[in-house]
Design a protein around this motif. Structure first.
Motif, PDB file in Angstrom:
ATOM      1  N   UNK A   1       0.841  -1.194   0.000  1.00 22.66           N
ATOM      2  CA  UNK A   1       0.000   0.000   0.000  1.00 22.66           C
ATOM      3  C   UNK A   1       0.880   1.249   0.000  1.00 22.66           C
ATOM      4  N   UNK A   2       0.556   2.178  -0.911  1.00 23.56           N
ATOM      5  CA  UNK A   2       1.245   3.461  -1.006  1.00 23.56           C
ATOM      6  C   UNK A   2       0.189   4.564  -0.927  1.00 23.56           C
ATOM      7  N   UNK A   3      -0.221   4.902   0.290  1.00 21.35           N
ATOM      8  CA  UNK A   3      -1.272   5.899   0.441  1.00 21.35           C
ATOM      9  C   UNK A   3      -2.565   5.412  -0.193  1.00 21.35           C
ATOM     10  N   UNK A   4      -3.117   6.153  -1.165  1.00 18.60           N
ATOM     11  CA  UNK A   4      -4.377   5.742  -1.788  1.00 18.60           C
ATOM     12  C   UNK A   4      -4.216   4.647  -2.840  1.00 18.60           C
ATOM     13  N   UNK A   5      -2.969   4.259  -3.132  1.00 17.81           N
ATOM     14  CA  UNK A   5      -2.703   3.280  -4.185  1.00 17.81           C
ATOM     15  C   UNK A   5      -2.212   1.972  -3.573  1.00 17.81           C
ATOM     16  N   UNK A   6      -2.691   0.845  -4.096  1.00 21.57           N
ATOM     17  CA  UNK A   6      -2.193  -0.450  -3.662  1.00 21.57           C
ATOM     18  C   UNK A   6      -1.811  -1.272  -4.884  1.00 21.57           C
ATOM     19  N   UNK A   7      -0.905  -2.206  -4.699  1.00 19.56           N
ATOM     20  CA  UNK A   7      -0.513  -3.069  -5.802  1.00 19.56           C
ATOM     21  C   UNK A   7      -0.322  -4.500  -5.305  1.00 19.56           C
ATOM     22  N   UNK A   8      -0.557  -5.428  -6.206  1.00 22.25           N
ATOM     23  CA  UNK A   8      -0.219  -6.828  -5.988  1.00 22.25           C
ATOM     24  C   UNK A   8       0.579  -7.290  -7.201  1.00 22.25           C
ATOM     25  N   UNK A   9       0.942  -8.545  -7.229  1.00 23.00           N
ATOM     26  CA  UNK A   9       1.690  -9.065  -8.382  1.00 23.00           C
ATOM     27  C   UNK A   9       0.855  -9.019  -9.648  1.00 23.00           C
ATOM     28  N   UNK A  10      -0.465  -9.005  -9.506  1.00 27.98           N
ATOM     29  CA  UNK A  10      -1.338  -9.065 -10.682  1.00 27.98           C
ATOM     30  C   UNK A  10      -2.060  -7.763 -10.982  1.00 27.98           C
ATOM     31  N   UNK A  11      -2.239  -6.885  -9.956  1.00 24.76           N
ATOM     32  CA  UNK A  11      -3.132  -5.731 -10.144  1.00 24.76           C
ATOM     33  C   UNK A  11      -2.592  -4.458  -9.477  1.00 24.76           C
ATOM     34  N   UNK A  12      -3.178  -3.358  -9.918  1.00 26.26           N
ATOM     35  CA  UNK A  12      -2.929  -2.026  -9.379  1.00 26.26           C
ATOM     36  C   UNK A  12      -4.290  -1.406  -9.119  1.00 26.26           C
ATOM     37  N   UNK A  13      -4.492  -0.787  -7.953  1.00 20.66           N
ATOM     38  CA  UNK A  13      -5.813  -0.238  -7.666  1.00 20.66           C
ATOM     39  C   UNK A  13      -5.792   0.962  -6.750  1.00 20.66           C
ATOM     40  N   UNK A  14      -6.951   1.680  -6.729  1.00 17.26           N
ATOM     41  CA  UNK A  14      -7.121   2.826  -5.844  1.00 17.26           C
ATOM     42  C   UNK A  14      -8.586   3.221  -5.807  1.00 17.26           C
ATOM     43  N   UNK A  15      -9.141   3.383  -4.614  1.00 15.08           N
ATOM     44  CA  UNK A  15     -10.492   3.900  -4.410  1.00 15.08           C
ATOM     45  C   UNK A  15     -11.535   3.182  -5.272  1.00 15.08           C
ATOM     46  N   UNK A  16     -11.531   1.890  -5.209  1.00 19.99           N
ATOM     47  CA  UNK A  16     -12.543   1.133  -5.917  1.00 19.99           C
ATOM     48  C   UNK A  16     -12.227   0.828  -7.369  1.00 19.99           C
ATOM     49  N   UNK A  17     -11.138   1.382  -7.889  1.00 16.04           N
ATOM     50  CA  UNK A  17     -10.727   1.112  -9.263  1.00 16.04           C
ATOM     51  C   UNK A  17      -9.589   0.108  -9.262  1.00 16.04           C
ATOM     52  N   UNK A  18      -9.707  -0.924 -10.092  1.00 11.04           N
ATOM     53  CA  UNK A  18      -8.678  -1.952 -10.166  1.00 11.04           C
ATOM     54  C   UNK A  18      -8.294  -2.178 -11.624  1.00 11.04           C
ATOM     55  N   UNK A  19      -6.995  -2.250 -11.875  1.00  9.75           N
ATOM     56  CA  UNK A  19      -6.483  -2.500 -13.218  1.00  9.75           C
ATOM     57  C   UNK A  19      -5.491  -3.646 -13.163  1.00  9.75           C
ATOM     58  N   UNK A  20      -5.579  -4.528 -14.158  1.00  6.95           N
ATOM     59  CA  UNK A  20      -4.550  -5.547 -14.294  1.00  6.95           C
ATOM     60  C   UNK A  20      -3.336  -4.909 -14.946  1.00  6.95           C
TER      61      UNK A  20
END
Length: 294
Positions: free
Chosen positions: A222-241
């Motif tokens: 988690x980086x403030x409002x942004x989070x990442x996993x090995x598969x995805x990037x997301x923030x505030x209900x938005x998720x992108x592969x």
């Protein structure tokens, strides 16, 4: 008849010495005997600098920072209307105001170490000896004789806008090895266009490899409002592969993600996103890996 100890005028040398006249005493006011005030002051400053450098080197050695790479001094001249100051308060106080919101910024600045070079005073000024030393594995900040140590592999660095005598200015907030927050404004030390980017690069170099290992283990970072996993990037209900992510940039003070030919704004830099430099390094690595897989 005078003995051999008489002077030319018949007085003995002993009598003349007791007379106290200037010509009979060594000239105590000659240039050779008079201390050079400027030279003496320089020697005092040089000795103080040498002692301070020894303390800085000792602190860096204890924290295993490696070799010194660069030193930046506080500017020699400051605006005379703003006296030098150093504010130290507990890093555990609650955050109540964001920097840059007019005078509300002062509530936040009181929580931080205010590094200020001071205004051209003498050896007793609060900013005397202020210096920033960059090392292989961290940095030291010295102000008012107090040395603060930061390690690149453990710190959290944020970019902010804060109040200064010249108005709003860019600043970098780091966490020291003792947990204290340290505020470095761009005007605090010379050549901020060098040391600012270098700090962020060094933090990314030290922390990105470890973060990649954590992602491989399935962790979510988690980086403030942004989070990442090995598969995805997301923030505030938005998720992108990662296959959908083209770039991540800082545009007009905000974090923006390029996807599908459009920019999505996900968070403001002025909100103090932690380790944005690490986030960008991870995004570059993961998007490149996704393209390679394709």
């Amino acid at each position: 008849m005078s003995d051999g100890g008489d002077g030319p005028d018949g007085d003995t040398w002993r009598d003349r010495a007791s007379d106290g006249t200037r010509e009979d005493r060594p000239d105590e006011g000659t240039h050779q005997d008079r201390p050079d005030t400027g030279t003496h002051r320089n020697r005092v400053h040089e000795r103080a600098d040498a002692l301070l450098l020894a303390r800085v080197s000792e602190a860096a050695g204890l924290a295993r920072l490696g070799r010194r790479r660069a030193t930046y001094r506080a500017p020699a001249h400051r605006a005379p209307t703003h006296p030098p100051s150093t504010h130290r308060t507990s890093a555990h106080q609650p955050h109540r105001a964001e920097p840059g919101h007019q005078w509300a910024a002062l509530a936040t600045l009181r929580r931080l170490l205010r590094v200020d070079g001071g205004g051209g005073g003498g050896g007793g000024s609060e900013g005397a000896g202020a210096r920033l030393d960059l090392y292989e594995h961290g940095l030291t900040v010295t102000v008012d004789g107090r040395i603060h140590v930061v390690r690149y592999d453990t710190t959290v660095v944020r970019r902010r806008r804060v109040l200064s005598p010249q108005g709003l200015t860019r600043a970098h907030v780091l966490v020291g090895v003792d947990g204290e927050r340290i505020l470095l404004r761009c005007g605090d030390f010379g050549e901020p266009q060098e040391w600012g980017p270098e700090i962020h690069r060094s933090v990314a170099d030290a922390q990105v490899p470890r973060a990649l290992v954590a992602l491989t283990r399935g962790e979510r970072l988690v980086f403030g409002p942004v989070w990442i996993t090995r598969a995805e990037l997301g923030s505030r209900g938005t998720t992108l592969r990662w296959a959908q992510v083209q770039r991540i940039e800082v545009l007009k003070g905000s974090v923006a993600v390029r996807t599908g030919g459009r920019w999505q704004v996900w968070g403001s830099v002025t909100s103090g996103i932690p380790n944005l430099c690490v986030l960008r390094g991870l995004v570059q690595h993961l998007t490149a890996a996704e393209r390679d897989d394709d």
